[in-house]
Design a protein around this motif. Structure first.
Motif, PDB file in Angstrom:
ATOM      1  N   HIS A 129       0.831  -1.196   0.000  1.00 44.20           N
ATOM      2  CA  HIS A 129       0.000   0.000   0.000  1.00 44.20           C
ATOM      3  C   HIS A 129       0.868   1.251   0.000  1.00 44.20           C
ATOM      4  O   HIS A 129       1.923   1.284   0.642  1.00 44.20           O
ATOM      5  CB  HIS A 129      -0.909   0.029   1.230  1.00 44.20           C
ATOM      6  N   LYS A 130       0.405   2.267  -0.684  1.00 43.22           N
ATOM      7  CA  LYS A 130       1.051   3.573  -0.659  1.00 43.22           C
ATOM      8  C   LYS A 130       0.418   4.486   0.381  1.00 43.22           C
ATOM      9  O   LYS A 130       1.042   5.450   0.832  1.00 43.22           O
ATOM     10  CB  LYS A 130       0.958   4.244  -2.034  1.00 43.22           C
ATOM     11  N   ARG A 131      -0.826   4.203   0.743  1.00 44.86           N
ATOM     12  CA  ARG A 131      -1.538   5.067   1.680  1.00 44.86           C
ATOM     13  C   ARG A 131      -2.773   4.353   2.204  1.00 44.86           C
ATOM     14  O   ARG A 131      -3.266   3.416   1.582  1.00 44.86           O
ATOM     15  CB  ARG A 131      -1.983   6.370   0.989  1.00 44.86           C
ATOM     16  N   ARG A 132      -3.274   4.825   3.339  1.00 46.51           N
ATOM     17  CA  ARG A 132      -4.654   4.608   3.774  1.00 46.51           C
ATOM     18  C   ARG A 132      -5.319   5.977   3.712  1.00 46.51           C
ATOM     19  O   ARG A 132      -4.738   6.978   4.123  1.00 46.51           O
ATOM     20  CB  ARG A 132      -4.722   4.035   5.202  1.00 46.51           C
ATOM     21  N   TYR A 133      -6.540   6.032   3.214  1.00 47.19           N
ATOM     22  CA  TYR A 133      -7.182   7.312   2.938  1.00 47.19           C
ATOM     23  C   TYR A 133      -7.821   7.911   4.188  1.00 47.19           C
ATOM     24  O   TYR A 133      -8.461   7.201   4.978  1.00 47.19           O
ATOM     25  CB  TYR A 133      -8.246   7.136   1.851  1.00 47.19           C
ATOM     26  N   ARG A 134      -7.652   9.213   4.338  1.00 45.00           N
ATOM     27  CA  ARG A 134      -8.381   9.939   5.367  1.00 45.00           C
ATOM     28  C   ARG A 134      -9.860  10.012   4.995  1.00 45.00           C
ATOM     29  O   ARG A 134     -10.199   9.959   3.809  1.00 45.00           O
ATOM     30  CB  ARG A 134      -7.833  11.356   5.534  1.00 45.00           C
ATOM     31  N   ARG A 135     -10.711  10.155   5.968  1.00 40.98           N
ATOM     32  CA  ARG A 135     -12.135  10.290   5.687  1.00 40.98           C
ATOM     33  C   ARG A 135     -12.376  11.524   4.819  1.00 40.98           C
ATOM     34  O   ARG A 135     -11.921  12.631   5.141  1.00 40.98           O
ATOM     35  CB  ARG A 135     -12.914  10.407   6.999  1.00 40.98           C
TER      36      ARG A 135
ATOM     37  N   GLY B 116     -29.414   2.229   2.996  1.00 38.55           N
ATOM     38  CA  GLY B 116     -29.164   3.663   2.976  1.00 38.55           C
ATOM     39  C   GLY B 116     -28.334   4.215   4.111  1.00 38.55           C
ATOM     40  O   GLY B 116     -28.002   5.404   4.106  1.00 38.55           O
ATOM     41  N   LEU B 117     -27.997   3.386   5.101  1.00 42.60           N
ATOM     42  CA  LEU B 117     -27.183   3.873   6.205  1.00 42.60           C
ATOM     43  C   LEU B 117     -25.752   4.100   5.726  1.00 42.60           C
ATOM     44  O   LEU B 117     -25.133   3.200   5.154  1.00 42.60           O
ATOM     45  CB  LEU B 117     -27.189   2.864   7.357  1.00 42.60           C
ATOM     46  N   LYS B 118     -25.217   5.281   5.960  1.00 43.08           N
ATOM     47  CA  LYS B 118     -23.852   5.606   5.573  1.00 43.08           C
ATOM     48  C   LYS B 118     -22.971   5.575   6.822  1.00 43.08           C
ATOM     49  O   LYS B 118     -23.040   6.476   7.654  1.00 43.08           O
ATOM     50  CB  LYS B 118     -23.805   6.979   4.888  1.00 43.08           C
ATOM     51  N   TRP B 119     -22.180   4.522   6.935  1.00 41.80           N
ATOM     52  CA  TRP B 119     -21.319   4.353   8.100  1.00 41.80           C
ATOM     53  C   TRP B 119     -20.204   5.398   8.045  1.00 41.80           C
ATOM     54  O   TRP B 119     -19.472   5.472   7.065  1.00 41.80           O
ATOM     55  CB  TRP B 119     -20.731   2.957   8.129  1.00 41.80           C
ATOM     56  N   PRO B 120     -20.022   6.214   9.093  1.00 41.37           N
ATOM     57  CA  PRO B 120     -19.046   7.315   9.029  1.00 41.37           C
ATOM     58  C   PRO B 120     -17.592   6.864   9.100  1.00 41.37           C
ATOM     59  O   PRO B 120     -16.713   7.507   8.521  1.00 41.37           O
ATOM     60  CB  PRO B 120     -19.414   8.197  10.220  1.00 41.37           C
ATOM     61  N   VAL B 121     -17.321   5.785   9.821  1.00 36.72           N
ATOM     62  CA  VAL B 121     -15.937   5.312   9.979  1.00 36.72           C
ATOM     63  C   VAL B 121     -15.908   3.813   9.746  1.00 36.72           C
ATOM     64  O   VAL B 121     -16.921   3.118   9.859  1.00 36.72           O
ATOM     65  CB  VAL B 121     -15.374   5.644  11.382  1.00 36.72           C
ATOM     66  N   GLY B 122     -14.723   3.303   9.416  1.00 37.97           N
ATOM     67  CA  GLY B 122     -14.568   1.876   9.162  1.00 37.97           C
ATOM     68  C   GLY B 122     -13.246   1.602   8.476  1.00 37.97           C
ATOM     69  O   GLY B 122     -12.577   2.525   7.991  1.00 37.97           O
ATOM     70  N   GLY B 123     -12.876   0.348   8.417  1.00 35.14           N
ATOM     71  CA  GLY B 123     -11.581  -0.007   7.848  1.00 35.14           C
ATOM     72  C   GLY B 123     -11.430   0.318   6.385  1.00 35.14           C
ATOM     73  O   GLY B 123     -10.312   0.500   5.898  1.00 35.14           O
ATOM     74  N   SER B 124     -12.549   0.386   5.660  1.00 36.70           N
ATOM     75  CA  SER B 124     -12.519   0.696   4.223  1.00 36.70           C
ATOM     76  C   SER B 124     -13.528   1.787   3.905  1.00 36.70           C
ATOM     77  O   SER B 124     -14.459   2.042   4.678  1.00 36.70           O
ATOM     78  CB  SER B 124     -12.865  -0.544   3.385  1.00 36.70           C
TER      79      SER B 124
END
Length: 264
Positions: free
Chosen positions: A167-173, A246-254
């Motif tokens: 991996h080159k990065r993990r993305y910020r929210r 329709g639920l949008k999870w705010p945080v998570g591994g992906s």
């Protein structure tokens, strides 16, 4: 067809020797199967009329097989920089005469305004020039065409597992959405994946800061006991069901983002 033969099965973005292990372990795995369901349901929700689909970095064809099932009439193009991955994908899609396999560099897609939908699932984090790749996605799509992109999320989860995965990065929210908007995409839907397992993931990643043998990392990522695998798969399937509703999870591994190229 091969469009980037100089990169074929080199240590570019991913270790091609790992495809065999992935091919064996993806079916039934608690992380891969619910993610497939999320991806295919989002495709059916937003792009049910897709007739020309390009997958970037198709790997062993695990996601592609699911897309073949939900888009049975579509022409599919499966691309991968590593021919060793394409060989496994061809095995998975054996008997399907509407799938074309090509060796290709995602930074230089040999098509313009050719596809209704482009998919890249845990691919662009392996590429330094991710914004260039997003521009290539945009260029390869027809007006009104769509894209579904999945990436690992939250830099604080960075660990040796990311390094092993090239991996080159993990993305910020919000980072992926911002980069996609900058290219010209309109965001249709965005949610986290593995939100319900984030505490377990954080505990596992953050307590292992020292060097580990490769075998130990791969075993932890892929070889959960059968009962643990069933439990985690059940939890993630519930999470996916809520996201589909329709639920949008705010945080998570992906992070999984659905976007569209505006009609011109």
């Amino acid at each position: 067809m091969s469009f980037a033969p100089e990169l074929a099965d080199t240590a570019t973005g991913f270790d091609p020797t790992r495809f065999e292990d992935l091919y064996i372990k993806e079916d039934g795995h608690y992380w891969f199967e619910p993610r497939n369901r999320l991806i295919t349901e989002l495709i059916l929700r937003f792009f049910p009329a897709c007739r020309r689909y390009l997958e970037i970095g198709c790997g062993t064809g695990f996601v592609l097989r699911g897309i073949r099932q939900v888009l049975p009439e579509a022409n599919l193009v499966a691309s991968e920089i590593h021919p060793s991955g394409l060989r496994h994908a061809r095995d998975r899609l054996a008997g399907s005469d509407t799938v074309q396999f090509i060796q290709m560099d995602a930074r230089d897609i040999p098509a313009c305004s050719a596809f209704d939908l482009v998919g890249a699932y845990d691919v662009i984090e392996h590429i330094e020039e991710d914004e260039l790749v997003l521009k290539e996605f945009y260029r390869s799509l027809t007006s009104g065409g769509g894209v579904v992109v999945a990436v690992p999320q939250h830099p604080f989860l960075w660990s040796q597992a990311d390094e092993v995965g090239h991996h080159k990065r993990r993305y910020r929210r919000g980072e992926l959405e911002a980069k996609m908007r900058a290219v010209g995409f309109e965001i249709l839907f965005s949610t986290s994946y593995t939100a319900t397992l984030l505490p377990l993931m954080a505990a596992s990643r953050l307590r292992r800061r020292g060097p580990e043998p490769l075998e130990a990392i791969l075993k932890r990522e892929f070889d959960a006991p059968a009962w643990v695998n069933r439990l985690l798969r059940c939890i993630l399937n519930i999470e996916v069901s809520l996201a589909i509703f329709g639920l949008k999870w705010p945080v998570g591994g992906s992070r999984v983002v659905v976007a569209r190229k505006p009609n011109h």
